[in-house]
Design a protein around this motif. Structure first.
Motif, PDB file in Angstrom:
ATOM      1  N   LEU A 208      23.695  10.763 -54.084  1.00 26.48           N
ATOM      2  CA  LEU A 208      25.083  10.994 -53.710  1.00 26.48           C
ATOM      3  C   LEU A 208      25.204  11.396 -52.246  1.00 26.48           C
ATOM      4  CD1 LEU A 208      26.751  12.770 -56.771  1.00 26.48           C
ATOM      5  CD2 LEU A 208      26.834  10.388 -56.095  1.00 26.48           C
ATOM      6  N   ALA A 209      24.079  11.857 -51.660  1.00 29.69           N
ATOM      7  CA  ALA A 209      24.110  12.205 -50.241  1.00 29.69           C
ATOM      8  C   ALA A 209      24.466  10.998 -49.382  1.00 29.69           C
ATOM      9  CB  ALA A 209      22.758  12.768 -49.817  1.00 29.69           C
ATOM     10  N   VAL A 210      24.178   9.794 -49.890  1.00 30.91           N
ATOM     11  CA  VAL A 210      24.551   8.574 -49.169  1.00 30.91           C
ATOM     12  C   VAL A 210      26.054   8.546 -48.904  1.00 30.91           C
ATOM     13  CG1 VAL A 210      24.650   6.046 -49.328  1.00 30.91           C
ATOM     14  CG2 VAL A 210      22.637   7.267 -50.143  1.00 30.91           C
ATOM     15  N   LEU A 211      26.839   9.056 -49.858  1.00 29.83           N
ATOM     16  CA  LEU A 211      28.292   8.989 -49.747  1.00 29.83           C
ATOM     17  C   LEU A 211      28.853   9.893 -48.662  1.00 29.83           C
ATOM     18  CD1 LEU A 211      29.288   8.802 -53.534  1.00 29.83           C
ATOM     19  CD2 LEU A 211      29.226   6.947 -51.861  1.00 29.83           C
ATOM     20  N   PHE A 212      28.038  10.818 -48.122  1.00 33.23           N
ATOM     21  CA  PHE A 212      28.508  11.663 -47.031  1.00 33.23           C
ATOM     22  C   PHE A 212      28.635  10.884 -45.729  1.00 33.23           C
ATOM     23  CE2 PHE A 212      27.165  15.327 -49.679  1.00 33.23           C
ATOM     24  CZ  PHE A 212      28.318  16.085 -49.564  1.00 33.23           C
ATOM     25  N   SER A 213      27.976   9.720 -45.662  1.00 37.30           N
ATOM     26  CA  SER A 213      28.047   8.907 -44.455  1.00 37.30           C
ATOM     27  C   SER A 213      29.457   8.361 -44.252  1.00 37.30           C
ATOM     28  CB  SER A 213      27.046   7.744 -44.547  1.00 37.30           C
ATOM     29  OG  SER A 213      27.283   6.815 -43.509  1.00 37.30           O
ATOM     30  N   ASP A 214      29.951   8.439 -43.020  1.00 34.72           N
ATOM     31  CA  ASP A 214      31.299   7.948 -42.729  1.00 34.72           C
ATOM     32  C   ASP A 214      31.439   6.456 -42.981  1.00 34.72           C
ATOM     33  OD1 ASP A 214      32.109  10.461 -41.960  1.00 34.72           O
ATOM     34  OD2 ASP A 214      31.748  10.122 -39.825  1.00 34.72           O
ATOM     35  N   GLN A 215      30.327   5.707 -42.813  1.00 34.32           N
ATOM     36  CA  GLN A 215      30.410   4.252 -42.964  1.00 34.32           C
ATOM     37  C   GLN A 215      30.383   3.801 -44.413  1.00 34.32           C
ATOM     38  OE1 GLN A 215      27.744   5.632 -41.081  1.00 34.32           O
ATOM     39  NE2 GLN A 215      27.526   4.469 -39.170  1.00 34.32           N
ATOM     40  N   VAL A 216      29.942   4.672 -45.299  1.00 35.04           N
ATOM     41  CA  VAL A 216      29.700   4.284 -46.693  1.00 35.04           C
ATOM     42  C   VAL A 216      30.930   4.561 -47.553  1.00 35.04           C
ATOM     43  CG1 VAL A 216      28.288   4.670 -48.738  1.00 35.04           C
ATOM     44  CG2 VAL A 216      27.224   4.651 -46.466  1.00 35.04           C
ATOM     45  N   CYS A 217      31.407   3.527 -48.248  1.00 32.18           N
ATOM     46  CA  CYS A 217      32.570   3.678 -49.127  1.00 32.18           C
ATOM     47  C   CYS A 217      32.180   3.742 -50.598  1.00 32.18           C
ATOM     48  CB  CYS A 217      33.561   2.545 -48.906  1.00 32.18           C
ATOM     49  SG  CYS A 217      32.943   0.910 -49.370  1.00 32.18           S
ATOM     50  N   ALA A 218      30.933   3.323 -50.914  1.00 28.74           N
ATOM     51  CA  ALA A 218      30.530   3.279 -52.327  1.00 28.74           C
ATOM     52  C   ALA A 218      29.019   3.156 -52.441  1.00 28.74           C
ATOM     53  CB  ALA A 218      31.194   2.092 -53.027  1.00 28.74           C
ATOM     54  N   ILE A 219      28.509   3.522 -53.622  1.00 31.53           N
ATOM     55  CA  ILE A 219      27.121   3.213 -53.961  1.00 31.53           C
ATOM     56  C   ILE A 219      27.119   2.240 -55.130  1.00 31.53           C
ATOM     57  CG2 ILE A 219      26.102   5.345 -53.093  1.00 31.53           C
ATOM     58  CD1 ILE A 219      26.010   6.380 -55.975  1.00 31.53           C
ATOM     59  N   THR A 220      26.096   1.401 -55.159  1.00 31.72           N
ATOM     60  CA  THR A 220      25.920   0.427 -56.229  1.00 31.72           C
ATOM     61  C   THR A 220      24.426   0.286 -56.482  1.00 31.72           C
ATOM     62  OG1 THR A 220      26.531  -1.796 -56.988  1.00 31.72           O
ATOM     63  CG2 THR A 220      25.843  -1.585 -54.700  1.00 31.72           C
ATOM     64  N   GLY A 221      24.054  -0.721 -57.263  1.00 36.66           N
ATOM     65  CA  GLY A 221      22.643  -0.994 -57.479  1.00 36.66           C
ATOM     66  C   GLY A 221      22.124  -0.499 -58.808  1.00 36.66           C
ATOM     67  N   SER A 222      20.862  -0.819 -59.063  1.00 40.93           N
ATOM     68  CA  SER A 222      20.260  -0.521 -60.356  1.00 40.93           C
ATOM     69  C   SER A 222      20.172   0.979 -60.623  1.00 40.93           C
ATOM     70  CB  SER A 222      18.871  -1.161 -60.457  1.00 40.93           C
ATOM     71  OG  SER A 222      18.041  -0.723 -59.398  1.00 40.93           O
ATOM     72  N   ALA A 223      20.079   1.783 -59.562  1.00 42.47           N
ATOM     73  CA  ALA A 223      20.023   3.240 -59.756  1.00 42.47           C
ATOM     74  C   ALA A 223      21.304   3.750 -60.394  1.00 42.47           C
ATOM     75  CB  ALA A 223      19.775   3.934 -58.420  1.00 42.47           C
TER      76      ALA A 223
END
Length: 455
Positions: A208-223
């Motif tokens: 979920l730390a990925v979502l702190f990035s200003d450029q990132v709007c979502a996470i996806t993938g097998s995880a």
């Protein structure tokens, strides 16, 4: 930018597999898998087609079409896109957007063509964290910024290895974050986390730390897909962590409502597709806030004196489509997607005990069209002697098409005449023959109206 949770499905030989590099089958029925993601309150679904020939690609498109028709969230189609025709097929199957893989230089060559044909809001660019893919993106950054609206970024496996170590992954992100290509960093990015062995604690502790990035709007993938049934838990955890995630944003706070003597508000529940009234229940403040947080209708049971999430024991969940207050702010109208039956008796709606009824002509256009369509469909299954509808079915497709053509011509002629009633009559004739064609070809009104709604 509101952050989202977008599970993905990788299609391989008409089945859903674990990841791009692990062909272990996780579902023999990708449509059912997509519906389960939809019902788990995901924000969208990405479907990657790994077919290797035209036949398997067509099979994948058929699956995609069914996924789009049976889910309510946007579907992004990806994989096996080589030319404009492939993008068209994905969009015609019902996908909200189509992805061009910029790990292949030739896809950059069709970007302008497909964007101008279908609109930049339909175009997604996917790229990997490799020197070759980044170079293709960098070389075409100006075009991407002008012609695409979303990107899917796939970090190298090493970048997400720490997913199995909560502290390790979060620490790695702080010191060396997953950074999209510089030239396109202003376009919202979905980050693909490819680790099907990740569990819920891994995601909470690190990914979920990925979502702190200003450029990132979502996470996806097998995880994420491996933990899709826990999206509400992830969303709640992210909110508590200070991440601005996609939720229902209420224009009214609980204190704005006029409550009854028990401190509650009645809720009238409707099917969002048909407007059929399903049930009436009550909310207290806790139920109201839970409904907004989870996207599932939650009530307060006056008889049991407890909070009640509809479907928690029966599986007959109600997924919120809209909540509307009346003029006095003392009643809520909820439009929902109903899973199974709304009534404890097994009836779809609680309102089935007819008290009195006067004969009347149905005026709801959708109900009229559905009723006529259902009669035509029944004639095909249960023929009646002397039925004109059965005559058309017996004569076959060519006869039906001929009649559709003739009736279309009659509309044109009637439109040139002064008598307004004539064109109404001819249009009704045409709609009838069109519905015969729809039944013959297995097309429903829902297919047609869904396509119109997407446009």
């Amino acid at each position: 930018m509101k952050k989202q949770f977008i599970p993905s499905i990788i299609l391989n030989d008409k089945k859903a597999v674990k990841s791009f590099f692990d062909k272990t089958v996780i579902s023999e029925n990708p449509v059912e898998l997509a519906v389960s993601y939809n019902d788990a309150n995901c924000d969208a679904i990405i479907v990657f087609d790994q077919s290797t020939d035209d036949k398997s690609h067509e099979d994948s498109l058929d699956i995609l079409k069914e996924i789009c028709s049976k889910t309510d969230v946007p579907v992004i189609g990806a994989g096996n896109v080589k030319r404009m025709e492939d993008v068209k097929k994905l969009l015609y199957a019902g996908c909200k957007m189509a992805a061009l893989n910029f790990s292949k230089a030739e896809n950059a060559e069709i970007l302008e063509e497909v964007s101008k044909k279908f609109g930049k809001d339909k175009i997604v660019i996917s790229y990997a964290d490799t020197a070759e893919s980044r170079k293709i993106v960098a070389d075409n950054a100006a075009a991407i910024n002008e012609l695409a609206s979303l990107m899917i970024f796939m970090p190298e496996s090493a970048a997400v290895d720490g997913l199995n170590s909560n502290a390790g992954f979060a620490e790695k992100l702080v010191s060396n974050p997953v950074v999209p290509e510089e030239g396109v960093k202003d376009i919202p990015h979905i980050v693909y986390l490819d680790n099907p062995e990740s569990d819920l604690s891994n995601l909470k502790g690190g990914a979920l730390a990925v979502l702190f990035s200003d450029q990132v709007c979502a996470i996806t993938g097998s995880a994420l897909s491996a933990n899709a049934q826990n999206i509400n838990d992830l969303r709640k955890f992210a909110i508590e962590a200070g991440i601005d995630v996609q939720t229902f944003e209420a224009k009214y706070k609980w204190e704005d409502f006029k409550l009854d003597s028990n401190g509650m508000v009645p809720v009238v529940v409707q099917d969002y597709r048909t407007d059929q009234v399903l049930m009436v229940a009550y909310m207290n403040e806790e139920a109201y806030n839970a409904t907004l947080r989870t996207g599932k209708m939650t009530y307060f049971s006056r008889s049991r004196n407890e909070l009640w999430e509809k479907g928690d024991t029966s599986g007959h969940f109600q997924y919120v489509k809209s909540l509307t207050a009346d003029c006095d702010l003392d009643t809520i109208l909820a439009k929902v997607k109903q899973i199974g039956a709304a009534c404890h008796t097994g009836s779809y709606s609680c309102f089935f005990n007819e008290i009195a009824k006067k004969d009347y002509t149905e005026k709801n256009p959708q109900k009229v069209l559905d009723s006529v369509y259902n009669v035509i469909a029944d004639r095909k299954v249960n023929p009646r002697e002397g039925s004109y509808t059965n005559y058309l079915f017996d004569k076959g497709l060519d006869k039906i098409l001929k009649k559709c053509g003739e009736e279309a011509t009659e509309i044109t002629i009637a439109a040139k005449n002064a008598n307004g009633n004539e064109i109404v009559y001819e249009m009704a004739d045409y709609l009838y023959h069109m519905m015969v064609l729809m039944v013959e070809k297995g097309v429903s009104w829902e297919d047609v109206t869904d396509e119109l709604a997407r446009r």
